[in-house]
Design an enzyme around this catalytic site. Structure first.
Site, PDB file in Angstrom:
ATOM      1  N   GLY A 107      17.686 -37.365 -35.082  1.00  0.00           N
ATOM      2  CA  GLY A 107      17.719 -37.032 -36.398  1.00  0.00           C
ATOM      3  C   GLY A 107      17.182 -35.665 -36.858  1.00  0.00           C
ATOM      4  O   GLY A 107      17.694 -35.003 -37.867  1.00  0.00           O
ATOM      5  N   GLU A 108      16.170 -35.210 -36.103  1.00  0.00           N
ATOM      6  CA  GLU A 108      15.513 -33.914 -36.501  1.00  0.00           C
ATOM      7  C   GLU A 108      16.350 -32.841 -35.831  1.00  0.00           C
ATOM      8  O   GLU A 108      16.399 -31.820 -36.623  1.00  0.00           O
ATOM      9  CB  GLU A 108      14.052 -33.893 -36.058  1.00  0.00           C
ATOM     10  CG  GLU A 108      13.121 -34.751 -36.680  1.00  0.00           C
ATOM     11  CD  GLU A 108      12.959 -34.332 -38.037  1.00  0.00           C
ATOM     12  OE1 GLU A 108      12.945 -33.200 -38.328  1.00  0.00           O
ATOM     13  OE2 GLU A 108      12.568 -35.001 -38.871  1.00  0.00           O
ATOM     14  N   SER A 109      16.823 -32.778 -34.761  1.00  0.00           N
ATOM     15  CA  SER A 109      17.387 -31.489 -34.152  1.00  0.00           C
ATOM     16  C   SER A 109      18.779 -31.769 -33.375  1.00  0.00           C
ATOM     17  O   SER A 109      19.185 -30.899 -32.930  1.00  0.00           O
ATOM     18  CB  SER A 109      16.375 -31.155 -33.091  1.00  0.00           C
ATOM     19  OG  SER A 109      16.069 -31.784 -31.971  1.00  0.00           O
ATOM     20  N   TYR A 201      14.562 -40.674 -45.695  1.00  0.00           N
ATOM     21  CA  TYR A 201      14.551 -40.249 -44.123  1.00  0.00           C
ATOM     22  C   TYR A 201      14.246 -41.535 -43.372  1.00  0.00           C
ATOM     23  O   TYR A 201      14.825 -41.625 -42.217  1.00  0.00           O
ATOM     24  CB  TYR A 201      13.186 -39.390 -44.143  1.00  0.00           C
ATOM     25  CG  TYR A 201      13.030 -38.860 -42.781  1.00  0.00           C
ATOM     26  CD1 TYR A 201      13.724 -37.913 -42.283  1.00  0.00           C
ATOM     27  CD2 TYR A 201      11.915 -39.393 -41.843  1.00  0.00           C
ATOM     28  CE1 TYR A 201      13.628 -37.398 -40.916  1.00  0.00           C
ATOM     29  CE2 TYR A 201      11.689 -38.922 -40.581  1.00  0.00           C
ATOM     30  CZ  TYR A 201      12.417 -38.095 -40.142  1.00  0.00           C
ATOM     31  OH  TYR A 201      12.344 -37.579 -38.824  1.00  0.00           O
TER      32      TYR A 201
END
Length: 216
Positions: A107-109, A201
């Protein structure tokens, strides 16, 4: 002693990954660690979740390695074994489900070790330098400025340590410690004070968490 043995077993398994080890036995990641966090994150939804069907799944280390190798940019595929091993070892160290750690990374990168965020986040787990340096001090990890976060292994070590710290701070409340990873613990506490429970999130990560189990 129990956790030391777990690390040794996982490490032995990963030494076989990527080599001709078809006839070697595969040691499974402890299912109670995964189940414990799945229950924490999913609550009453756990039994209806795909996660519950894989409590005793064997050979997850190999599946994690395959997933990491598939998702890493071409330049980093040669590092897939080390990155996958770090995910498993650091997850075990902090009593986290390695698939949860992978969901955060996804999800982040999107598994890009050089990813940069809009407010200064860096690397696989998109840590800000201030957070990275603080966690490096707490975890006694060598800090060499921003380039530390561009190292996939160090990024994962610091990111999982931060997740574990947030988990403790929010008493294992999955929605809250996930939200805090994204917006900071102070912002989450302020939101709760206004009777607002951040959910965007956490949903973003949980979709990926369940998706990884669906892929099994």
């Amino acid at each position: 002693m129990k956790m030391t043995l777990l690390f040794a077993l996982i490490l032995t398994t990963f030494q076989a990954i990527g080599s001709d080890a078809k006839n070697r036995s595969v040691v499974s990641i402890k299912p109670d660690i995964r189940k414990g966090q799945a229950l924490e994150l999913l609550g009453t939804r756990y039994k209806k979740s795909i996660v519950s069907h894989f409590e005793k799944e064997l050979g997850l280390e190999r599946k994690i390695f395959a997933t990491v190798k598939d998702r890493l940019p071409k330049k980093y595929k040669k590092d897939a074994q080390e990155i996958a091993r770090t995910i498993v070892l650091e997850a075990a160290k902090h009593q986290l489900d390695p698939y949860f750690v992978m969901a955060v990374i996804s999800g982040e990168s999107s598994f890009n070790p050089k990813a940069r965020g809009p407010v200064g986040e860096i690397g696989l787990m998109q840590l800000r330098p201030t957070t990275g340096e603080w966690m490096a001090t707490k975890s006694r990890t060598a800090w060499q400025g921003n380039k530390t976060l561009l190292d996939p292994v160090k990024n994962i070590k610091l990111g999982t340590a931060y997740l574990a710290w947030l988990r403790t701070k929010f008493n294992g409340h999955g929605q809250l410690y996930l939200a805090a990873y994204n917006m900071g613990p102070g912002s989450v506490k302020n939101a709760i004070g206004r009777n607002v429970w951040p959910k965007d999130y956490p949903k973003h990560v949980m979709k990926r968490y369940i998706a990884f189990y669906n892929e099994l």
